[in-house]
Design an enzyme around this catalytic site. Structure first.
Site, PDB file in Angstrom:
ATOM      1  N   MET A   1       4.264  19.142  25.240  1.00 45.75           N
ATOM      2  CA  MET A   1       5.511  18.905  24.508  1.00 45.75           C
ATOM      3  C   MET A   1       6.468  18.004  25.287  1.00 45.75           C
ATOM      4  O   MET A   1       7.078  17.096  24.726  1.00 45.75           O
ATOM      5  CB  MET A   1       6.184  20.243  24.189  1.00 45.75           C
ATOM      6  CG  MET A   1       7.442  20.093  23.345  1.00 45.75           C
ATOM      7  SD  MET A   1       8.291  21.647  23.068  1.00 45.75           S
ATOM      8  CE  MET A   1       7.201  22.443  21.904  1.00 45.75           C
TER       9      MET A   1
ATOM     10  N   TYR B   1      -3.542  21.640  29.261  1.00 43.45           N
ATOM     11  CA  TYR B   1      -3.949  22.659  28.280  1.00 43.45           C
ATOM     12  C   TYR B   1      -5.395  22.442  27.827  1.00 43.45           C
ATOM     13  O   TYR B   1      -5.816  21.298  27.621  1.00 43.45           O
ATOM     14  CB  TYR B   1      -3.072  22.568  27.040  1.00 43.45           C
ATOM     15  CG  TYR B   1      -1.674  23.112  27.222  1.00 43.45           C
ATOM     16  CD1 TYR B   1      -1.459  24.450  27.553  1.00 43.45           C
ATOM     17  CD2 TYR B   1      -0.573  22.294  27.013  1.00 43.45           C
ATOM     18  CE1 TYR B   1      -0.167  24.935  27.706  1.00 43.45           C
ATOM     19  CE2 TYR B   1       0.722  22.771  27.146  1.00 43.45           C
ATOM     20  CZ  TYR B   1       0.913  24.095  27.495  1.00 43.45           C
ATOM     21  OH  TYR B   1       2.189  24.578  27.634  1.00 43.45           O
TER      22      TYR B   1
ATOM     23  N   LYS C   1      15.555  -1.039   8.216  1.00 39.94           N
ATOM     24  CA  LYS C   1      15.455   0.384   7.838  1.00 39.94           C
ATOM     25  C   LYS C   1      15.014   1.214   9.047  1.00 39.94           C
ATOM     26  O   LYS C   1      14.583   0.654  10.059  1.00 39.94           O
ATOM     27  CB  LYS C   1      14.451   0.528   6.690  1.00 39.94           C
ATOM     28  CG  LYS C   1      13.034   0.093   7.035  1.00 39.94           C
ATOM     29  CD  LYS C   1      12.163  -0.052   5.796  1.00 39.94           C
ATOM     30  CE  LYS C   1      10.756  -0.483   6.161  1.00 39.94           C
ATOM     31  NZ  LYS C   1       9.944  -0.817   4.987  1.00 39.94           N
TER      32      LYS C   1
ATOM     33  N   ARG D   1       3.696   2.915  -5.784  1.00 38.70           N
ATOM     34  CA  ARG D   1       4.606   3.644  -4.912  1.00 38.70           C
ATOM     35  C   ARG D   1       5.970   3.672  -5.588  1.00 38.70           C
ATOM     36  O   ARG D   1       6.395   4.677  -6.116  1.00 38.70           O
ATOM     37  CB  ARG D   1       4.644   2.910  -3.562  1.00 38.70           C
ATOM     38  CG  ARG D   1       5.199   3.682  -2.438  1.00 38.70           C
ATOM     39  CD  ARG D   1       5.000   2.992  -1.108  1.00 38.70           C
ATOM     40  NE  ARG D   1       5.762   1.749  -0.992  1.00 38.70           N
ATOM     41  CZ  ARG D   1       5.992   1.119   0.162  1.00 38.70           C
ATOM     42  NH1 ARG D   1       5.510   1.619   1.288  1.00 38.70           N
ATOM     43  NH2 ARG D   1       6.687   0.007   0.205  1.00 38.70           N
TER      44      ARG D   1
HETATM   45  C1  LIG Z   1       9.367  -2.056   5.145  1.00 37.58           C
HETATM   46  C2  LIG Z   1       9.286  -3.082   4.108  1.00 37.58           C
HETATM   47  C3  LIG Z   1       9.250  -4.440   4.462  1.00 37.58           C
HETATM   48  C4  LIG Z   1       9.093  -4.903   5.883  1.00 37.58           C
HETATM   49  O1  LIG Z   1       7.733  -4.725   6.250  1.00 37.58           O
HETATM   50  P1  LIG Z   1       7.143  -5.175   7.648  1.00 37.58           P
HETATM   51  O2  LIG Z   1       5.693  -4.959   7.490  1.00 37.58           O
HETATM   52  O3  LIG Z   1       7.756  -4.279   8.667  1.00 37.58           O
HETATM   53  O4  LIG Z   1       7.510  -6.596   7.871  1.00 37.58           O
HETATM   54  C5  LIG Z   1       9.311  -5.377   3.446  1.00 37.58           C
HETATM   55  N1  LIG Z   1       9.380  -4.983   2.132  1.00 37.58           N
HETATM   56  C6  LIG Z   1       9.374  -3.695   1.773  1.00 37.58           C
HETATM   57  C7  LIG Z   1       9.414  -3.336   0.334  1.00 37.58           C
HETATM   58  C8  LIG Z   1       9.317  -2.696   2.739  1.00 37.58           C
HETATM   59  O5  LIG Z   1       9.282  -1.407   2.361  1.00 37.58           O
END
Ligand SMILES: *Cc1c(COP(=O)(O)O)cnc(C)c1O
Length: 377
Positions: A312, A259, A40, A138
């Site tokens: 920036m 800054y 992802k 969640r």
């Molecule tokens: C992102 C995610 C993972 C992978 O998690 P890592 O900590 O990056 O290994 C696995 N399962 C779910 C449901 C996730 O959202």
């Protein structure tokens, strides 16, 4: 005039062989469980298509993305891969999912109903996963919905590919919540005796066999990030970000940097200004004041602390102690072999995940070949 080659930009160098090695290592750790790959967020900033292809060649067959769009991008690259979409089934997306053979991770009864409807239309049990919430609050079915889910499965003949859940505290293996969630998950699975189960992210995969079940889902560890806090990280660093040095200057004791004049030089200093700022993903939290040291970069393998506030497009680092004076156009390593993504994350008060996925903008991504040559993405 020659096409712009981006030679004045920074470069993000992704070592695909290291990512493959990390996946194979996790595949050994997970023993008989299948080892999926979580890709992802553009494979944690490393490039969904290139990472997906490399892992597929290495034997990975199961992939997790967050969104349908990510699933479609991966499907174009990997026509035969099994692709789960973690964020679930958006209203009206069932046809697209079935046509593209994307498997939704069903997170609620309404998503399940939408999926069952298309299963009934097509008169087949289309592949999908069920996600139960065992303690994250969640996404996912509530535990008390298990009997409703079960009844709907029996009514329609729907058989999910997998039942999964997610640990809230896997990065702290001794945390009591892991035991609680695992126990809940195990008792949940007695309702789904024939269905493969999956619980483990990277940390839980490395944390112990009791988390593995039939499939593990590592993400961060593939990319070399630290999964478990307070333990040596066994994975190979796979990502390097280098940004060009624009200027080297001498500065006097008592002068300030940046800054807000938050850093006053307490010695005759040599400074380097680097083309990397918060617009590129360098957190302002890495700013260094006289009272609060900030992040560090590496120049020719030597650490150089960030002085003053990250702006920036720019940051300024202290190179007074470097044995050689670098020249404009040379690169500073923001993270890589000398500055791990996790040390950069620690300095910013965040995690390696955020460092990796925040990098954006003014650099070009390269992939390191087996023989070490860099190929532009
Ligand atoms: C992102 C995610 C993972 C992978 O998690 P890592 O900590 O990056 O290994 C696995 N399962 C779910 C449901 C996730 O959202």
């Amino acid at each position: 005039m020659a096409a712009h080659t981006g030679q004045f930009s920074g470069r993000l160098i992704v070592d695909l062989a290291a990512i493959v090695r990390n996946w194979s290592g996790l595949d050994k750790v997970s023993a008989t469980a299948l080892t999926a790959a979580v890709v992802k967020a553009d494979a944690y900033g490393c490039g969904l298509v290139a990472v997906g292809l490399a892992l597929s060649k290495a034997g990975a067959n199961f992939f997790f993305v967050a969104t349908p769009e990510e699933g479609l991008a991966l499907r174009t690259t990997l026509p035969d891969a099994h692709i789960f979409v973690l964020n679930g089934l958006p209203p009206g997306a069932a046809t697209l999912f079935t046509e593209q053979r994307l498997m939704p991770v069903l997170n609620s009864l309404s998503e399940l109903d939408q999926w069952l409807q298309i299963c009934l239309q097509r008169e087949e049990s289309l592949p999908a996963a069920l996600h139960f919430d065992t303690g994250m609050n969640r996404l996912g079915f509530r535990l008390q919905e298990a009997s409703i889910v079960k009844a709907k499965m029996e009514e329609t003949g729907f058989l999910p590919q997998m039942v999964m859940s997610h640990l809230a505290c896997a990065d702290v293996p001794g945390h009591e919540k892991n035991r609680t969630q695992r126990a809940i998950f195990q008792s949940l699975m007695t309702h789904f005796p024939e269905i493969p189960a999956s619980l483990a992210n990277s940390a839980a995969t490395l944390g112990g066999r009791e988390n593995h079940f039939q499939m593990v889902r590592p993400g961060i560890a593939l990319y070399g990030g630290r999964a478990i806090s307070g333990r040596p990280n066994p994975m190979t660093q796979a990502v390097t970000l280098e940004m060009p040095i624009l200027q080297v200057r001498e500065a006097r004791t008592g002068e300030t940097v940046g800054y807000g004049a938050t850093y006053t030089l307490n010695r005759e200093s040599r400074l380097a200004t680097i083309a990397m700022g918060y617009a590129d993903g360098l957190f302002r939290h890495l700013s260094g004041s006289n009272t609060m040291p900030g992040g560090k970069v590496a120049i020719n393998g030597h650490l150089a602390p960030i002085l003053g506030i990250v702006s920036m497009d720019l940051c300024v680092v202290d190179i007074t102690d470097l044995p050689e004076v670098p020249s404009p156009g040379e690169f500073a390593e923001i993270f890589g072999p000398n500055v791990s993504i996790d040390s950069q994350a620690d300095a910013a008060g965040t995690i390696g995940y955020e460092v990796l996925t925040s990098m954006k903008g003014r650099f070009i991504r390269f992939y390191r070949d087996e023989d070490g040559t860099l190929v532009q993405a």
